[in-house]
Design an enzyme around this catalytic site. Structure first.
Site, PDB file in Angstrom:
ATOM      1  N   THR A  20     -41.876  14.435 -12.362  1.00 47.51           N
ATOM      2  CA  THR A  20     -40.823  14.389 -13.282  1.00 47.51           C
ATOM      3  C   THR A  20     -39.764  15.410 -12.759  1.00 47.51           C
ATOM      4  OG1 THR A  20     -42.370  13.841 -15.117  1.00 47.51           O
ATOM      5  CG2 THR A  20     -40.436  14.796 -15.581  1.00 47.51           C
ATOM      6  N   GLU A  44     -49.792  17.916 -15.742  1.00 43.58           N
ATOM      7  CA  GLU A  44     -50.573  16.863 -15.061  1.00 43.58           C
ATOM      8  C   GLU A  44     -51.289  17.586 -13.808  1.00 43.58           C
ATOM      9  OE1 GLU A  44     -48.914  12.604 -12.963  1.00 43.58           O
ATOM     10  OE2 GLU A  44     -47.502  14.371 -13.234  1.00 43.58           O
ATOM     11  N   GLN A  74     -51.690  20.815  -2.739  1.00 43.18           N
ATOM     12  CA  GLN A  74     -52.388  20.222  -4.125  1.00 43.18           C
ATOM     13  C   GLN A  74     -53.629  20.637  -4.433  1.00 43.18           C
ATOM     14  OE1 GLN A  74     -50.357  18.017  -5.603  1.00 43.18           O
ATOM     15  NE2 GLN A  74     -51.818  17.373  -7.035  1.00 43.18           N
ATOM     16  N   VAL A 132     -38.781  16.187  -9.968  1.00 46.49           N
ATOM     17  CA  VAL A 132     -37.697  15.674  -8.749  1.00 46.49           C
ATOM     18  C   VAL A 132     -37.122  14.370  -9.295  1.00 46.49           C
ATOM     19  CG1 VAL A 132     -37.654  14.295  -6.493  1.00 46.49           C
ATOM     20  CG2 VAL A 132     -39.332  16.535  -7.034  1.00 46.49           C
ATOM     21  N   GLY A 133     -37.479  13.689 -10.380  1.00 43.39           N
ATOM     22  CA  GLY A 133     -36.787  12.732 -11.088  1.00 43.39           C
ATOM     23  C   GLY A 133     -35.571  13.079 -11.511  1.00 43.39           C
ATOM     24  N   CYS A 155     -50.601   8.881 -11.009  1.00 43.59           N
ATOM     25  CA  CYS A 155     -49.689   9.064 -12.180  1.00 43.59           C
ATOM     26  C   CYS A 155     -50.285   8.410 -13.655  1.00 43.59           C
ATOM     27  CB  CYS A 155     -48.198   8.606 -12.087  1.00 43.59           C
ATOM     28  SG  CYS A 155     -48.288   6.777 -11.678  1.00 43.59           S
ATOM     29  N   LYS A 185     -37.253   6.005   2.104  1.00 44.60           N
ATOM     30  CA  LYS A 185     -37.749   7.463   2.681  1.00 44.60           C
ATOM     31  C   LYS A 185     -39.413   7.302   2.298  1.00 44.60           C
ATOM     32  CE  LYS A 185     -38.201  11.406   1.247  1.00 44.60           C
ATOM     33  NZ  LYS A 185     -39.446  11.931   2.061  1.00 44.60           N
ATOM     34  N   GLU A 221     -40.127   6.446 -11.825  1.00 44.40           N
ATOM     35  CA  GLU A 221     -41.642   6.130 -12.181  1.00 44.40           C
ATOM     36  C   GLU A 221     -42.000   7.438 -11.923  1.00 44.40           C
ATOM     37  OE1 GLU A 221     -45.269   6.289 -12.520  1.00 44.40           O
ATOM     38  OE2 GLU A 221     -45.134   5.107 -10.450  1.00 44.40           O
TER      39      GLU A 221
END
Length: 508
Positions: free
Chosen positions: A256, A408, A358, A258-259, A311, A201, A277
């Site tokens: 992070t 971040e 963003q 969503v991870g 990242c 995706k 990642e």
């Protein structure tokens, strides 16, 4: 990503400049399943925009759970025992990956143009870095297909044990918008090298290069169902991949937060393998004995490359106290060489942010830096009132407790800190929930190796930044993720190891 020895736009001064091609019509906007183009099962589309202009490029078919189900079924059929893909010998898989690399190379100008239109990144960076890295990744893993091998193990008594490396199965991949083509290749190349099938995706902001590569996968001769591309949104198509009982492994690059959701979904579904990642708040340590101009240029490449939307961004630059003021002064001067403008202009080295969400997040963090007492040395504002361009921004006098030091930012903001001792800076550098990359600038190799051993990051660059290669593993410590991409190490993420133990006749 950025390579050493290049200018801010990714090309050396004596290199002839390629030019973007004119894209009249976008040919590939549908879902790619079983080597065929499909409309959405629910009849939905979504727009993709050029962030430099705000103009809609085209509408793309929106994959949802039903489309993911169809893609997974195609991938399962393509990977079942006795299928053309499973019967294909390893060297033939390698030839297909080389063929795909040839086709990407043939369409390099078109793909670089699409990438810049869809992401807003400068065209020369797309051409020389993203496309070059994509081709090298394909060729690297094409070379691995017939070299993935097991071992013969000495065991007790009259037994012999062999290990086999077999495909995991159907691999789901969810990729981000900041490096859409490069991340596409980072996912599919090792997966296909090991003999897996893939459902991938692309990010909803940037689906166009992935869909064009779908046409190249078919042209290269990959069997139907080996690679399936489902453009859509995270909460629908992405969640369907993460929760799917027919997917055996998920590889994700992104935030992070969503991870964590993907790892939770894996645990609640079929305990599928997960490689992540994720984010970074990456320290760069600049010692007084460094080559200062090199350190200035490399840390700014790290801070401002791809408009800071990396990242790996060099977001915490620690400079030894005795050279701090000079380093800040030179950094400000160096920033004046950055050219902001149309991403398709070869002279541009700094484009827009990806979207309004963003943009607003970055501007809010810049304002927090001002309010919390950091010194704004350069930039700090939007380039115009309506667009998504933000000036490259430098803060000095940054303290560890400030929001810009903790969060971040994912934007063009360089935060410069001061430190007094080696022990102090190592402790501060490691005082983060992240552990993706770091950098050390010094002329003392003994110091560089000592500090690199102490830093809690998956990658340490010495006297360079963003030096990524297909041969080198990439991934993070702590909340920067699990597992490794690239290099030989990535093959383990896409392989199951089977032990076969044989009883030998005692008469032998």
């Amino acid at each position: 990503m950025a390579q050493n020895g290049t200018s801010a736009n990714g090309v050396s001064d004596d290199m002839p400049l390629p030019k973007p091609v004119k894209v009249q019509d976008i040919r590939h906007t549908k879902i790619f399943i079983d080597n065929a183009w499909h409309t959405s099962r629910r009849g939905r589309t979504f727009p993709t925009f050029n962030p430099a202009t705000g103009v809609k490029i085209c509408d793309v078919e929106e994959a949802d759970k039903e489309d993911v189900d169809k893609a997974v079924e195609a991938a399962k059929v393509a990977g079942k025992r006795g299928s053309p893909w499973r019967r294909m010998d390893a060297s033939s898989r390698g030839r297909l990956l080389h063929k795909l690399a040839d086709l990407v190379e043939r369409d390099q100008l078109l793909l670089a143009t699409l990438e810049s239109m869809d992401t807003g990144k400068p065209f020369l960076q797309s051409f020389f870095i993203d496309l070059d890295g994509s081709i090298k990744t394909l060729r690297y893993y094409a070379g691995w297909t017939d070299k993935i091998q097991g071992k013969s193990l000495p065991v007790d008594d009259s037994f012999v044990c062999l290990t086999r490396h077999e495909p995991v199965g159907v691999c789901g991949a969810i990729i981000p918008w900041n490096f859409p083509l490069l991340m596409f290749m980072w996912k599919i190349a090792p997966a296909l090298s090991c003999g897996n099938t893939v459902v991938i995706k692309p990010a909803e902001q940037t689906p166009l290069t992935a869909l064009h590569v779908g046409s190249l996968i078919k042209e290269a001769g990959f069997p139907p169902g080996v690679v399936n591309i489902v453009p859509g949104f995270g909460p629908t198509a992405g969640a369907a991949i993460a929760n799917h009982m027919g997917i055996d492994k998920v590889a994700f690059t992104g935030s992070t937060e969503v991870g964590q959701l993907i790892k939770e979904a894996s645990a609640k579904s079929n305990l599928k393998r997960v490689t992540l990642e994720l984010g970074g708040k990456n320290p760069c340590i600049v010692f007084a004995d460094c080559d200062m101009q090199l350190a200035v240029e490399e840390t700014q490449k790290g801070a401002f490359y791809n408009q800071g939307q990396c990242c790996t961004a060099a977001s915490r630059v620690f400079v030894e106290e005795s050279i701090y003021e000079e380093f800040v002064r030179r950094s400000v001067e160096n920033t004046k060489n950055i050219v902001i403008g149309d991403p398709l202009d070869p002279q541009t080295s700094h484009g827009p942010q990806i979207d309004r969400q963003q943009f607003d997040k970055i501007m809010d963090l810049i304002e927090s830096g001002k309010k919390e007492g950091a010194r704004l040395e350069h930039g700090g504002a939007a380039v115009d009132e309506k667009g998504l361009f933000i000036q490259p921004t430098i803060f000095s006098g940054v303290e560890d407790h400030m929001s810009i030091a903790q969060e971040e930012i994912f934007g063009p903001v360089q935060c410069i800190f001061s430190f007094k001792s080696q022990q102090e800076v190592i402790e501060r550098a490691n005082r983060s929930k992240y552990g993706l990359v770091s950098a050390v600038f010094t002329t003392s190799m003994e110091k560089a190796l000592s500090v690199s051993a102490a830093l809690e990051t998956g990658t340490v660059w010495i006297n360079c930044f963003n030096a990524l290669h297909a041969q080198t593993p990439f991934g993070g410590y702590k909340m920067s993720g699990n597992g490794r991409e690239l290099g030989e190490y990535a093959l383990a993420e896409y392989s199951e190891v089977k032990a076969v133990t044989i009883k030998l006749s005692e008469t032998l």
